[in-house]
Design a protein around this motif. Sequence first.
Motif, short mmCIF file in Angstrom:
data_model
loop_
_atom_site.label_atom_id
_atom_site.label_comp_id
_atom_site.label_asym_id
_atom_site.label_seq_id
_atom_site.Cartn_x
_atom_site.Cartn_y
_atom_site.Cartn_z
N MET A 61 0.82 -1.21 0.00
CA MET A 61 0.00 0.00 0.00
C MET A 61 0.86 1.26 0.00
SD MET A 61 -3.15 -0.40 -0.33
CE MET A 61 -2.88 -1.78 -1.39
N THR A 62 1.97 1.20 0.72
CA THR A 62 2.87 2.35 0.75
C THR A 62 3.41 2.62 -0.65
OG1 THR A 62 3.47 1.62 2.94
CG2 THR A 62 4.80 3.36 2.01
N VAL A 63 3.82 1.55 -1.34
CA VAL A 63 4.33 1.70 -2.70
C VAL A 63 3.23 2.25 -3.62
CG1 VAL A 63 5.28 0.46 -4.68
CG2 VAL A 63 5.94 -0.20 -2.38
N LEU A 64 2.02 1.70 -3.44
CA LEU A 64 0.91 2.13 -4.29
C LEU A 64 0.62 3.62 -4.12
CD1 LEU A 64 -1.39 1.43 -6.21
CD2 LEU A 64 -2.79 0.89 -4.23
N LYS A 65 0.64 4.09 -2.87
CA LYS A 65 0.37 5.50 -2.62
C LYS A 65 1.38 6.38 -3.34
CE LYS A 65 -1.88 4.81 1.80
NZ LYS A 65 -1.62 4.65 3.22
N THR A 66 2.65 5.99 -3.27
CA THR A 66 3.70 6.77 -3.92
C THR A 66 3.46 6.80 -5.43
OG1 THR A 66 5.02 5.43 -2.45
CG2 THR A 66 6.14 7.16 -3.61
N ARG A 67 3.17 5.62 -5.98
CA ARG A 67 2.96 5.54 -7.43
C ARG A 67 1.75 6.36 -7.86
NH1 ARG A 67 4.90 0.97 -10.53
NH2 ARG A 67 3.39 1.70 -12.04
N ALA A 68 0.66 6.28 -7.10
CA ALA A 68 -0.57 6.97 -7.47
C ALA A 68 -0.37 8.48 -7.40
CB ALA A 68 -1.71 6.53 -6.57
N VAL A 69 0.28 8.93 -6.34
CA VAL A 69 0.48 10.38 -6.17
C VAL A 69 1.38 10.93 -7.28
CG1 VAL A 69 1.49 12.13 -4.68
CG2 VAL A 69 0.03 10.38 -3.71
N GLY A 104 1.37 10.04 -10.21
CA GLY A 104 0.67 9.98 -11.49
C GLY A 104 0.99 8.77 -12.33
N ASN A 105 1.47 7.71 -11.72
CA ASN A 105 1.84 6.53 -12.48
C ASN A 105 1.32 5.26 -11.79
OD1 ASN A 105 3.15 4.78 -14.22
ND2 ASN A 105 5.04 4.82 -13.02
N PRO A 106 -0.02 5.18 -11.62
CA PRO A 106 -0.54 4.02 -10.91
C PRO A 106 -0.50 2.76 -11.77
CG PRO A 106 -2.34 5.34 -11.72
CD PRO A 106 -1.09 6.07 -12.08
N PRO A 107 -0.48 1.56 -11.16
CA PRO A 107 -0.57 0.32 -11.94
C PRO A 107 -2.00 0.18 -12.49
CG PRO A 107 -0.66 -0.16 -9.60
CD PRO A 107 -0.42 1.31 -9.72
N SER A 108 -2.20 -0.80 -13.39
CA SER A 108 -3.54 -1.00 -13.96
C SER A 108 -4.52 -1.39 -12.86
CB SER A 108 -3.52 -2.12 -15.00
OG SER A 108 -2.45 -1.97 -15.87
N ALA A 109 -4.07 -2.29 -12.01
CA ALA A 109 -4.94 -2.76 -10.96
C ALA A 109 -4.11 -3.05 -9.72
CB ALA A 109 -5.66 -4.03 -11.38
N ALA A 110 -4.73 -2.93 -8.56
CA ALA A 110 -4.01 -3.21 -7.32
C ALA A 110 -4.94 -3.94 -6.37
CB ALA A 110 -3.53 -1.92 -6.68
N GLN A 111 -4.33 -4.80 -5.57
CA GLN A 111 -5.09 -5.59 -4.62
C GLN A 111 -5.54 -4.68 -3.47
OE1 GLN A 111 -2.78 -8.92 -3.31
NE2 GLN A 111 -4.38 -9.66 -1.96
N PHE A 137 -18.21 -12.44 5.53
CA PHE A 137 -17.33 -12.54 4.36
C PHE A 137 -16.14 -11.60 4.41
CE2 PHE A 137 -18.48 -8.71 2.09
CZ PHE A 137 -19.83 -8.49 2.34
N ASN A 138 -15.07 -12.11 3.81
CA ASN A 138 -13.85 -11.34 3.61
C ASN A 138 -13.49 -11.55 2.15
OD1 ASN A 138 -11.35 -10.13 3.71
ND2 ASN A 138 -10.35 -11.83 4.77
N ILE A 139 -13.50 -10.51 1.37
CA ILE A 139 -13.32 -10.66 -0.08
C ILE A 139 -12.04 -9.99 -0.54
CG2 ILE A 139 -14.28 -10.00 -2.32
CD1 ILE A 139 -17.00 -10.22 -1.14
N ASP A 140 -11.23 -10.72 -1.26
CA ASP A 140 -10.06 -10.11 -1.92
C ASP A 140 -10.53 -9.52 -3.23
OD1 ASP A 140 -8.06 -10.76 -0.08
OD2 ASP A 140 -7.95 -12.80 -0.85
N SER A 141 -10.05 -8.35 -3.56
CA SER A 141 -10.49 -7.75 -4.81
C SER A 141 -9.38 -6.89 -5.41
CB SER A 141 -11.73 -6.91 -4.57
OG SER A 141 -11.50 -5.97 -3.55
N PHE A 142 -9.55 -6.61 -6.69
CA PHE A 142 -8.63 -5.70 -7.38
C PHE A 142 -9.37 -4.42 -7.74
CE2 PHE A 142 -6.16 -9.55 -8.31
CZ PHE A 142 -4.92 -9.07 -7.94
N ALA A 143 -8.79 -3.29 -7.38
CA ALA A 143 -9.36 -2.02 -7.79
C ALA A 143 -8.61 -1.56 -9.04
CB ALA A 143 -9.23 -0.99 -6.69
N PHE A 144 -9.33 -0.92 -9.95
CA PHE A 144 -8.74 -0.53 -11.23
C PHE A 144 -8.51 0.96 -11.31
CE2 PHE A 144 -8.73 -4.36 -13.89
CZ PHE A 144 -9.23 -5.25 -12.94
N PHE A 145 -7.32 1.33 -11.76
CA PHE A 145 -6.92 2.74 -11.76
C PHE A 145 -7.09 3.39 -13.12
CE2 PHE A 145 -5.20 1.29 -7.88
CZ PHE A 145 -5.09 2.41 -7.07
N LYS A 146 -7.29 4.71 -13.12
CA LYS A 146 -7.35 5.47 -14.36
C LYS A 146 -5.97 5.46 -15.01
CE LYS A 146 -10.93 8.82 -13.26
NZ LYS A 146 -11.11 10.01 -12.40
#
Lengths: 306, 406
Positions: B58-66, B68-75, B285-294
Motif C-alpha cells: 500500500m505504501t508503494v501504491l500511494k507513492t505511485r498513485a500520487v 501519477g503513475n498508478p498500476p492497472s490494478a491493485a489488490q 465474508f472477507n473478499i479479496d479484490s482488485f481495484a482498477f486505476f485510471k
Amino acid sequence: MEHTLSLTKLKAARPGLADRLQKWLPKIVLAPTMLVTVVCIYGFMFWTFYLSLTNSRFLPSFNFAGLLQYEKLMDNDRWLTSVTNLGIFGLMFMFIAIVLGVGLAILLDQNIRQEGAIRTIYLYPMALSFIVTGTAWKWILNPGLGIEKLMHDWGFTDFQFHWLVDQDMAVYTLVIAAVWQSSGFVMAMFLAGLRGIDSSIMKAAQMDGASMPVIYWKIILPCLRPVFFSAVIITSHIAIKSFDLVTALTAGGPGYSSDLPALFMYAHSFTRGQIGLGAASAIMMLAGVLAILVPYLYSELREKKS
Amino acid sequence: MTFAAVSSMAHAGEVEVLHWWTSGGEAKSAAVLKQMLEKQGDSWKDFAVAGGGGESAMTVLKTRAVSGNPPSAAQIKGHDIQEWGDLGFLTTLDDVAKAGHWDDVLPAVVTKVMKYHGDYVAVPVNVHRVNWLWANPEVFKKAGAQVPTNMKEFFAAADKIKAAGFIPLAHGGQPWQDATLFEAVALDVLGSQDYNKAFVDLDMGVLSGPKMVETFATFQRMHNYIDDNSPGRDWNIATSMVINGDAAMQIMGDWAKGEFAAAGKKPGKDYICAPTPGTANQFTFNIDSFAFFKLNNKDNEVAQKHLAKTILDKDFQEVFNLNKGSIPVRLDMNMDKFDQCALDSMATFKASAKTGDLVPSMAHGLATTSYVQGAIYDVVTNFFNDSDADPKQAAQQLAKAVKAAI
C-alpha cells in the motif's frame, strides 16, 4: 578620469578574487550538504507539523483542521499508554544501561588478563540488530519455551516468570532486552573515557590515602562528565526511536500494553490511514525530545565555554 | 490512421498488477491469472510487493498513485476501495460489468463493496468465510466432548477438554485475531441485523447497548480457555496446535484450511470445519479484490478491461480458489472439484445472500473504514488482555472510540 579610476579599482580587485574564492570555497563545497540537511530534516519536520494540523487521512491533504488531531490524540487511551510506557522504558533503560556500563568499565579497567577478549564479548550484542535481540528474547522470555519452561523441566515447578504475556509487566521485558544489548556499548564508551584519564591523578590520590572506591567516586567519575553526556544522548535516542525491538519482542502487546509512541505513529500513519493523527503524534515525540535535550545541551555547552 | 490501427494491433496492451500474493499457493494463483491474460495477447508486468499483509504494498501504491503513475490494478479490498474512489484515482468498469452480467452473478452485498457511487471500480477475486471453527476430532474424542453448535455447548465442551488436559481454544493474541474472535461472538449474540447496525452503520445505540455488553462478557469468558502463551502468536502457529492435537479448536477464517492441507490432513476425517457457535446460517465474508486505476494509455486501458473480465471468468475462479482455499465469488459456479468445507461454505454463502445473513467482516476491513476498524481493534484487544476489564465499560469505550474515529 573615470576610466583611470575604474582601472585602478580593477587592479585592486584582482588579487582579491582569489582571496574571495578561497573565502567562499568552503561554503560552496558545504552548500549541497547544507541544502540536503535543511530540506530533508528541517523541511520534513515542518511538513510533518503542517500535516498534523490538517485532516489528512489516507493521503496527505491540505484542509486545515486546527488542533483537532492533537485533541484526538490527548483523548486516545492507546497514545497515553504508549507515552507512559516510553517514560518507564526510557528512564529505566537509560539508568540501568549506564550504571551497568560504568560498572563493567571500572571492573575491566583493573589491568586484567584477556581484557580484549572480554571487551569484545561484552560489546558484541551491539553488533546485532534490535530485531534479532527482540526475537531471541521473545523466545527466552516466553513461558512455554524459555526460562520458565527450563526451570519447570529442572524440577522447580513453582517457578513463574511470565512478564512477556502479562499486561502489567510486558513493558519491563523491553527494558531487559534493551539493557542486554546496549550496556556493553555504554561500557566501551566509559572504558575509552577511563583510559583517557591521567594515571598520575590516581597515584596522587592514593598517596593522600584515598581508597579505590573513593577515588572512583570523587575523582574519576566527575572527570567522565563528557562521557556521561554522550551516553545519555545516545541511550535516550535509542529509547525514543525504539521501534524494531518492540515490534519483534511484543508487537506492542498483550493488547497495546507495551506500545511505544514510535509504534503508534507508524500504525496510524501507514496502516490505519490516519496520517494527520500520526503526524500529530510524531510532532509530540519531537517536542518530547526537544524538551529533554535542549536544556541539557544548553547547560553542557555553556559550561564548556566558561 | 491505418498505421495507428495496425500499431495498436501489434502492440497489445500491458497490465501491471500490484499484489502481495508471494507465498506458495498464492503465487501459484497469481501465475494462473498471468497465463490467462498472456493467452489473450496482453503482456503482464508483475508488481508483487511482499510483506506485512499488504502494508508495504500500500505504501508503494500511494507513492505511485500520487506521482501519477498508478498500476492497472491493485489488490485493494473493502472500504479502502471507497477511499481510493473518493480521491478520484479509480476508473469505471461498467461496460465490462454489463457485458458479463455481474449484477446477476454476484450477490448484491458483494457488488456494493465493488462499486463507488454506483459504478463498478473493482473486481472481486474470491470469498473467504471468517466465522469458521476448526476442530480436531481426535482431541474431542479423547475428552468425550461434542463439536459445539452454540455458545452453551461451546463452554460445556471447552470445560471437558480443559479437564482432559488439552488446550480448548488455540488462539494467537494479536489485535486482528482478537477482533476475529470478537466478531464471531458478536455475530452470534447480536444477530445479523444488529451486527450490521453496529459495525456497518456504526449505530451508537447498538455499540453501547446491552447486547454489546453481553458480547463482551461472552468474549471475556473465552479467555479462560486459551493458553497463557498466546500473546503475539501467529495464526498459523495456532492452527498447527490444532493439527498436532495440542489444542481442540481454533476460530479463524478459511485460509486456515491451507495449513491443514499442507499438513496432509483430510477434511471431515482429520479435521472438522464447522460454523462458529451459534452462527450456522450466517456468513461473515472477507473478499479479496482488485481495484482498477485510471490510465493514460489507450492500449493499456483495453488490456485492463481484459483483466477485469478474466478475473470473473469461471475457469479462473475455479483454478484460483482451489489454490487459495477460498470459494468463488460467482453464484453460478460448478463446484465439483471443491472439498466439503468449500461446498458448505458455498451453500451458506448462497443461502445467506438471500436471507440477509451475509455480513461483512469487521476484523478484516470489509465492514467499515480502516480508522473505525483500528479504533475497534484497540478497544477489543485491550479488553481481552485485561482480566479485570468490565464488559459494561468496554461497550461504552467502544462507542466512544468509534465516534472519535468517524
